[in-house]
Design an enzyme around this catalytic site. Structure first.
Site, PDB file in Angstrom:
ATOM      1  N   SER A 151      80.396  54.971  23.932  1.00 57.61           N
ATOM      2  CA  SER A 151      81.206  54.070  24.668  1.00 57.61           C
ATOM      3  C   SER A 151      82.593  53.882  24.078  1.00 57.61           C
ATOM      4  O   SER A 151      82.710  53.942  22.998  1.00 57.61           O
ATOM      5  CB  SER A 151      80.492  52.730  25.034  1.00 57.61           C
ATOM      6  OG  SER A 151      81.581  51.746  25.530  1.00 57.61           O
ATOM      7  N   TYR A 164      77.418  45.106  19.668  1.00 57.22           N
ATOM      8  CA  TYR A 164      77.331  46.171  20.452  1.00 57.22           C
ATOM      9  C   TYR A 164      78.539  47.129  20.209  1.00 57.22           C
ATOM     10  O   TYR A 164      78.380  48.415  19.956  1.00 57.22           O
ATOM     11  CB  TYR A 164      77.445  45.859  22.079  1.00 57.22           C
ATOM     12  CG  TYR A 164      77.659  46.783  22.943  1.00 57.22           C
ATOM     13  CD1 TYR A 164      76.499  47.813  23.203  1.00 57.22           C
ATOM     14  CD2 TYR A 164      78.729  47.201  23.687  1.00 57.22           C
ATOM     15  CE1 TYR A 164      76.415  49.088  24.079  1.00 57.22           C
ATOM     16  CE2 TYR A 164      78.703  48.371  24.541  1.00 57.22           C
ATOM     17  CZ  TYR A 164      77.687  49.204  24.736  1.00 57.22           C
ATOM     18  OH  TYR A 164      77.790  50.435  25.302  1.00 57.22           O
TER      19      TYR A 164
END
Length: 273
Positions: A151, A164
């Site tokens: 990501s 995250y």
């Protein structure tokens, strides 16, 4: 950062006859499974929700290949062992790890550590365990591939999702080392970096994907690019030049300015601005 200068057509002889797609029930994972089926590659699909999982499996089988499924929460003890058992008699040539997600958002100082650890388990521990299970077989084959879905969030810190974004940064650096190791055995390894993608999960999260200037990728387009990027490791950013420029900007040295600027855009994406 790799760019799609010379993407190679997907080769079933290299990456078949079976692929493992973790996170294969919907979105990018489901689209990858369908593309694999069109290429004649059977798949083992892993996901938590059995309904969407079986629906995708039916669509895959309709294309004339085999498909096995396993409904499991990757953060549960024994999940990796269950995946290994499901694939034990198969010649797995491609491992795609598409299940990482931000399952918990909170200011870290007030966070629930049990939930924090689940984010770590889903995005770090589980992928490493799965790769460790299948890597020896891939190396013995002398061909095949490993794809870890990353990501753009992993290029800088984010408020309320610091664990995250840190996990995604860890994943990218880990894959870079894995790429160095496994290419010596003829195995392709790539971390595919996603930006904003119109997946069912993103839609459910209520993100504003119509912001001016926002680059939004479609799952089917991402899936095609994933299978073309297998030889473009260690890291490949999908979505074209705009996402690549964003990653380059996020990697700069003026961290305060970069992180604060990104925080403003994140608030707008969430509809908080």
């Amino acid at each position: 950062m790799s760019t799609p200068v010379n993407p190679k057509p997907f080769d079933p002889a290299t990456y078949g006859p079976w692929a493992l797609v973790v996170g294969g029930s919907e979105g990018v994972g489901a689209e990858i499974a369908l593309l694999l089926a069109e290429a004649g590659v059977s798949s083992v699909l892993i996901a938590r929700k059995s309904g969407p999982l079986e629906e995708t499996a039916g669509a895959v089988r309709a294309k004339g290949v085999e498909c096995r499924t396993l409904s499991v929460d990757l953060t549960d003890p024994g999940a990796t062992e269950g995946i290994a058992a499901t694939c034990a008699d198969l010649d797995i040539g491609l491992v795609i790890l598409n299940a990482g997600a931000n399952t918990y958002g909170a200011e870290f100082a007030r966070s629930d550590m049990e939930q924090v650890n689940k984010v770590i388990d889903l995005n770090i521990t589980s992928p490493m365990e799965i790769i460790r299970n299948f890597a020896p077989g891939l190396c013995e084959r002398g061909r095949g591939g490993v794809v870890v879905m990353g990501s753009m969030a992993g290029y800088l810190g984010h408020a309320d999702m610091s664990i995250y974004s840190a996990a995604k940064a860890f994943s990218r650096v880990f894959v870079e080392g894995l790429w160095l190791e496994m290419r010596e055995h003829g195995v392709d390894v790539v971390e595919v970096i996603l930006g904003v993608t119109r997946t069912p999960a993103m839609v459910r999260a209520g993100l504003d994907m119509d912001l001016p200037g926002m680059t939004v990728s479609e799952p089917a387009d991402v899936a095609r690019e994933v299978l073309e990027s297998l030889t473009l490791g260690p890291v490949h950013v999908v979505g074209g030049e705009q996402n690549q420029k964003q990653v380059a900007w996020s990697s700069g040295t003026d961290r305060g300015r970069i992180v604060a600027g990104a925080a403003k855009r994140m608030k707008a994406l969430r509809g908080d601005a």
